[in-house]
Design a protein around this motif. Structure first.
Motif, PDB file in Angstrom:
ATOM      1  N   SER A   1      70.594  24.823  26.271  1.00 36.37           N
ATOM      2  CA  SER A   1      70.371  25.452  24.681  1.00 36.37           C
ATOM      3  C   SER A   1      71.186  24.633  24.058  1.00 36.37           C
ATOM      4  CB  SER A   1      71.258  26.883  24.719  1.00 36.37           C
ATOM      5  OG  SER A   1      70.934  27.369  23.297  1.00 36.37           O
ATOM      6  N   VAL A   2      70.451  24.374  22.774  1.00 35.38           N
ATOM      7  CA  VAL A   2      71.025  23.403  21.785  1.00 35.38           C
ATOM      8  C   VAL A   2      72.026  24.075  20.917  1.00 35.38           C
ATOM      9  CG1 VAL A   2      70.436  22.299  19.483  1.00 35.38           C
ATOM     10  CG2 VAL A   2      68.800  22.117  21.666  1.00 35.38           C
ATOM     11  N   CYS A   3      71.762  25.590  20.847  1.00 38.77           N
ATOM     12  CA  CYS A   3      72.607  26.366  20.171  1.00 38.77           C
ATOM     13  C   CYS A   3      73.872  26.851  20.415  1.00 38.77           C
ATOM     14  CB  CYS A   3      71.756  27.701  19.723  1.00 38.77           C
ATOM     15  SG  CYS A   3      70.354  27.568  18.570  1.00 38.77           S
TER      16      CYS A   3
ATOM     17  N   PHE B   1      77.193  25.163  19.168  1.00 35.30           N
ATOM     18  CA  PHE B   1      77.847  25.549  18.037  1.00 35.30           C
ATOM     19  C   PHE B   1      79.029  26.707  17.971  1.00 35.30           C
ATOM     20  CE2 PHE B   1      73.531  24.088  16.900  1.00 35.30           C
ATOM     21  CZ  PHE B   1      74.238  22.779  16.074  1.00 35.30           C
TER      22      PHE B   1
ATOM     23  N   THR C   1      78.617  30.592  13.752  1.00 40.35           N
ATOM     24  CA  THR C   1      77.341  29.893  13.170  1.00 40.35           C
ATOM     25  C   THR C   1      76.114  30.198  13.795  1.00 40.35           C
ATOM     26  OG1 THR C   1      77.935  27.765  14.202  1.00 40.35           O
ATOM     27  CG2 THR C   1      78.717  28.100  11.841  1.00 40.35           C
ATOM     28  N   ILE C   2      76.243  30.709  15.030  1.00 46.71           N
ATOM     29  CA  ILE C   2      75.184  30.845  16.012  1.00 46.71           C
ATOM     30  C   ILE C   2      73.995  31.617  15.327  1.00 46.71           C
ATOM     31  CG2 ILE C   2      75.856  32.969  17.143  1.00 46.71           C
ATOM     32  CD1 ILE C   2      74.429  29.856  18.946  1.00 46.71           C
TER      33      ILE C   2
ATOM     34  N   CYS D   1      71.303  28.872  13.920  1.00 48.89           N
ATOM     35  CA  CYS D   1      70.530  28.227  14.648  1.00 48.89           C
ATOM     36  C   CYS D   1      69.117  28.622  14.996  1.00 48.89           C
ATOM     37  CB  CYS D   1      71.320  27.904  16.081  1.00 48.89           C
ATOM     38  SG  CYS D   1      70.448  26.733  16.875  1.00 48.89           S
TER      39      CYS D   1
ATOM     40  N   THR E   1      67.147  28.111  11.598  1.00 51.68           N
ATOM     41  CA  THR E   1      66.628  26.814  11.538  1.00 51.68           C
ATOM     42  C   THR E   1      65.448  26.203  12.439  1.00 51.68           C
ATOM     43  OG1 THR E   1      69.010  26.315  10.922  1.00 51.68           O
ATOM     44  CG2 THR E   1      67.410  24.259  11.435  1.00 51.68           C
ATOM     45  N   ILE E   2      65.705  26.818  13.572  1.00 50.08           N
ATOM     46  CA  ILE E   2      64.421  26.193  14.384  1.00 50.08           C
ATOM     47  C   ILE E   2      63.290  27.072  14.313  1.00 50.08           C
ATOM     48  CG2 ILE E   2      63.572  26.521  16.847  1.00 50.08           C
ATOM     49  CD1 ILE E   2      66.676  26.102  17.756  1.00 50.08           C
TER      50      ILE E   2
ATOM     51  N   SER F   1      64.092  26.053   4.386  1.00 47.92           N
ATOM     52  CA  SER F   1      65.347  25.989   5.251  1.00 47.92           C
ATOM     53  C   SER F   1      66.424  26.912   4.639  1.00 47.92           C
ATOM     54  CB  SER F   1      65.980  24.629   5.584  1.00 47.92           C
ATOM     55  OG  SER F   1      64.925  23.948   6.747  1.00 47.92           O
TER      56      SER F   1
END
Length: 94
Positions: free
Chosen positions: A8-10, A13, A17-18, A21, A24-25, A64
């Protein structure tokens, strides 16, 4: 082994701040689809890609900040809607 590898990219973080994410995606994907639809008339002129990229950038820069500002509120609303009732069910039986 799969539990050790975090794909997971998220997950990179901090936990506070999760929330941002997924917002944003989601805004990136939504803007890509919306700009592709709005650029469809340019397909016959062979300028679709140029119009799609420019429309995508404008849309994503505009959306965004809105998606990031709304993310905590949306997360709270979803939490309230999916919270179990005192009986332990998500919604009362009728």
């Amino acid at each position: 082994m799969a539990s050790v590898i975090r794909l997971s990219v998220c997950s990179r973080f901090r936990s506070d701040t999760i929330t941002f994410c997924p917002a944003t995606i989601q805004s990136a994907i939504t803007c890509a689809v919306a700009s592709a639809i709005s650029s469809a008339p340019f397909y016959r002129e062979n300028t679709f890609v140029a119009h799609w990229i420019s429309a995508y950038m404008v849309l994503w820069m505009a959306m965004s900040p809105l998606a990031l500002a709304a993310a905590p509120w949306i997360r709270r609303v979803v939490g309230l809607l999916t919270a179990p009732t005192p009986t332990g069910r998500a919604s009362p039986d009728k």
